[in-house]
Design a protein around this motif. Structure first.
Motif, mmCIF file in Angstrom:
data_model
loop_
_atom_site.group_PDB
_atom_site.id
_atom_site.type_symbol
_atom_site.label_atom_id
_atom_site.label_comp_id
_atom_site.label_asym_id
_atom_site.label_seq_id
_atom_site.Cartn_x
_atom_site.Cartn_y
_atom_site.Cartn_z
ATOM 1 N N SER A 107 9.122 7.400 18.790
ATOM 2 C CA SER A 107 8.635 8.219 17.068
ATOM 3 C C SER A 107 9.377 6.755 16.693
ATOM 4 O O SER A 107 9.583 5.962 15.517
ATOM 5 C CB SER A 107 10.284 9.029 16.967
ATOM 6 N N ILE A 108 10.111 5.343 17.956
ATOM 7 C CA ILE A 108 10.420 4.576 16.905
ATOM 8 C C ILE A 108 9.709 3.264 17.665
ATOM 9 O O ILE A 108 8.875 2.664 16.757
ATOM 10 C CB ILE A 108 11.852 3.986 17.217
ATOM 11 N N PRO A 163 5.336 3.588 17.414
ATOM 12 C CA PRO A 163 4.932 3.585 15.875
ATOM 13 C C PRO A 163 5.187 1.975 15.676
ATOM 14 O O PRO A 163 3.864 1.679 14.892
ATOM 15 C CB PRO A 163 5.884 4.015 14.689
ATOM 16 N N SER A 164 5.896 1.372 16.399
ATOM 17 C CA SER A 164 6.379 0.240 15.622
ATOM 18 C C SER A 164 5.772 -0.808 16.735
ATOM 19 O O SER A 164 5.469 -2.874 16.318
ATOM 20 C CB SER A 164 7.986 -0.657 16.351
ATOM 21 N N ALA A 176 -4.093 5.334 10.961
ATOM 22 C CA ALA A 176 -2.644 5.255 10.670
ATOM 23 C C ALA A 176 -2.805 4.787 8.944
ATOM 24 O O ALA A 176 -1.576 5.259 9.218
ATOM 25 C CB ALA A 176 -2.911 3.589 10.479
#
Lengths: 311, 359
Positions: free
Chosen positions: A222-223, A226-227, A308
């Motif tokens: 989740s972090i 995506p980053s 995206a």
């Protein structure tokens, strides 16, 4: 002067009553001098050969003369050449083998080595060090590994009483062998790009995630992932462009064999243009490769961008 | 809601000790402010309460339960970070609901909780945006929403207003106070801003060099500071300090210095007379009076009208002090000025230990 530079343009107008001021936004042709050296080499070494290549591809040319205009003749011959079609397929197969592997292994290594320990620093250097080797050394190393009966792989298989797969001579394995050597050679750059992306993620976001009860897998999904999505796209595009240009490894490890099964497009171009001296057809093949790389990179970019936007 | 007990908590990095046995008790529903200059250990202490940093000794209890061996997620706390620490790739809605999502709360319930928090913070219209498209104040609200929605036993705020501009800071300060009164959850709040400490805290711990200098309610901290550091750290302009002596006279005990003579309140008899002390007077406790009522005599150095009041810098002997006088004060530079001090409002400090002397 420094004050005047930071002033808005309306304010400058009032200043100019007292002192004639210079419009810093006006084009200054002498500034061209600063970009001229770059433009010179860019034009002579990149733009000119590019255009000349296109011109050549429409002509019947050898090294001694650039002969008649043949229109799309070279391209027609090209697409009737079974070896060329085989080389296009080989190149795609190679890109498919290496690019996802490089991205995934690069990401995995970066995730493992993104910490401030001495071991991680040593391992980072170690994994990157293969990138500085020349292709000659790389293929030499992997030929030693793959040599039947006495190579490293054979020796290891021998301990268990098994026969090592013949990565250079087996038609179905030869390209995989080249891909393995290539991944080993090129893994440094993706790893470094992913590492720098990971280090851009602020630490307190992870602290917030820890307080939000996210476990390691959820944090990664989740972090972290995506980053670094942009870096992922970058790595894929860079590697597609690089791996489409496969030449050295294939030439030095298998000479395109067995039976042209590891002959990539660049090797086909080399053979056609500089061994059979059919410059026109070689140029045509180059243009095809150019367009293939362009499409592959653009498609990759567009697909990921659309995805995206939807999320 | 829960109580918080910090018992002899210590922290060292290698041989460097950054916290020296800190003890704090916070009542249920209280608002504890950790106040101090940079490097005093206040953020370290907060991180240890959150579980983001290990303790080197001592115990931390939330609601009577020791948490030092628990992971941050198991402490039932929520934290608002100085940089907000929003998840940049998620919408505001998912940012706020992420903690619930990770705890397996189902989507409907999550949506309700997020909507409630968003309404409370007036950010319902921002739920679809990404953090990058929010202003500083909006990000701050999202960060608070993320904390509220979890309904924790304890809120931790790490300098939450320091990245905002002055006007927004005042607004959000009020917002935080309103939120605390509405939710009634205990809060630990780290800041280096004394105004935030005074306005928000029910209890303020002033820290310096890893020690708690004073732990008390804001009023006590302001009126009865434990030492010269606390006295000078709280209040703007800072408290005036005048070195002098305590002397007995026929009319009682007086503080005397060059140009200063202040009668001490009756009943202050436990100290030795004729000893050096430092007198601490808040600028607003000084009043301009006639010559015969004066306890401080000096010469006006600077007059600074600010609108609601006038700051007057006065030269008293070799000392310079500041008086906060009414808006239409008429004195001018180089003129003599006579000031009176309410004896009950002054503080005395020991010049050597810098500690407050309770007379």
């Amino acid at each position: 002067m420094a004050d005047r530079l930071t002033m808005p343009r309306t304010a400058m107008a009032t200043v100019s009553v007292r002192a004639p001021s210079v419009d810093i936004y006006a084009p200054q042709w002498r500034n061209f001098v600063f970009v001229a050296p770059f433009l010179f080499f860019f034009t002579t070494l990149l733009i000119f050969p590019l255009l000349w290549g296109m011109w050549l591809s429409f002509h019947k040319a050898d090294t001694f003369s650039s002969g008649d205009f043949v229109g799309l003749g070279n391209y027609v011959r090209l697409f009737h050449d079974k070896v060329f079609l085989q080389s296009v397929w080989n190149t795609f197969y190679f890109v498919l083998l290496t690019v996802p592997t490089l991205a995934l292994i690069g990401l995995f290594l970066a995730l493992c080595l993104n910490r401030r320990t001495r071991t991680a620093a040593v391992l980072r250097t170690l994994f990157f060090s293969s990138s500085v080797l020349s292709v000659t050394i790389v293929t030499l190393i992997w030929r030693i590994v793959f040599i039947p009966n006495v190579g490293l792989l054979s020796t290891i298989y021998g301990w268990f009483g098994a026969t090592a797969p013949a990565f250079i001579s087996d038609p179905s394995l030869a390209m995989i062998g080249i891909a393995i050597a290539t991944v080993w050679w090129c893994i440094g750059l993706p790893m470094m790009l992913f590492l720098s992306a990971l280090q851009q993620i602020p630490q307190d976001v992870y602290e917030a995630a820890a307080l939000d009860n996210a476990n390691r897998w959820q944090t990664l999904r989740s972090i972290t992932l995506p980053s670094i999505k942009r870096t992922f796209i970058l790595v894929i595009i860079i590697q597609i462009v690089l791996q489409f240009q496969l030449f050295g490894q294939a030439w030095l490890m298998t000479r395109g064999g067995p039976n042209n099964l590891t002959k990539p497009i660049v090797l086909y171009i080399y053979d056609t243009a500089f061994r059979r001296w059919d410059l026109g057809m070689g140029a045509a093949a180059s243009e095809v490769l150019f367009i293939l790389i362009l499409i592959a990179a653009m498609a990759q970019y567009l697909v990921t961008r659309n995805k995206a936007d939807q999320t | 809601m829960a109580t918080l007990s910090i018992k002899d908590v210590r922290k060292s990095y290698g041989s460097v000790q950054v916290l020296h046995g800190v003890d704090i008790e916070l009542e249920d529903g209280g608002f504890l402010v950790l106040l101090g200059p940079s490097g005093c250990g206040k953020s370290t202490l907060l991180n240890m309460i959150a579980g983001l940093d290990d303790t080197s000794g001592g115990d931390i209890l939330i609601g009577g339960r020791s948490v030092v061996d628990l992971a941050p997620k198991d402490r039932n706390i929520a934290m608002v970070f100085q940089s907000y620490a929003l998840y940049p790739t998620m919408s505001v809605e998912r940012n706020i609901g992420f903690g619930l999502e990770m705890r397996g709360v189902d989507a409907d319930q999550r949506k309700r909780a997020v909507d409630d928090a968003a309404r409370l913070l007036q950010i319902s219209h921002l739920l679809d945006r990404r953090p990058a498209n929010l202003s500083g104040g909006q990000r701050q609200r999202v960060a608070m929403g993320r904390a509220i929605v979890r309904d924790p036993e304890l809120f931790l705020f790490d300098e939450p207003l320091s990245n905002l501009d002055a006007k927004l800071r005042v607004e959000m300060r009020t917002e935080i106070k309103r939120l605390h009164e509405r939710l009634g959850t205990s809060i630990v709040y780290v800041t280096h801003d004394q105004i935030e400490a005074m306005t928000l805290g029910t209890k303020v711990a002033v820290m310096k060099g890893g020690h708690i200098q004073q732990l008390a309610d804001p009023r006590t901290i302001y009126e009865r500071p434990a030492n010269i550091f606390v006295a000078s750290f709280i209040g703007s302009p800072a408290m005036n300090f005048l070195p002098g002596r305590l002397a007995s006279s026929p009319s009682g005990v007086r503080f005397a210095a060059n140009g200063v003579s202040v009668a001490m309140p009756a009943g202050k008899r436990q100290v030795d007379f004729d000893r050096p002390v430092i007198l601490g007077v808040r600028p607003e406790e000084l009043k301009a009076v006639a010559r015969d009522e004066a306890s401080v005599t000096g010469v006006i150095d600077v007059v600074e009208p600010t609108g609601p009041e006038t700051m007057v810098t006065v030269q008293v002997g070799e000392q310079s002090i500041i008086a906060r006088l009414p808006p239409r004060f008429a004195g001018r530079r180089k003129e003599p000025i006579f000031l009176a001090v309410d004896p009950a409002s002054v503080n005395l400090f020991d010049p050597d230990s810098e500690q407050r002397i309770d007379i």
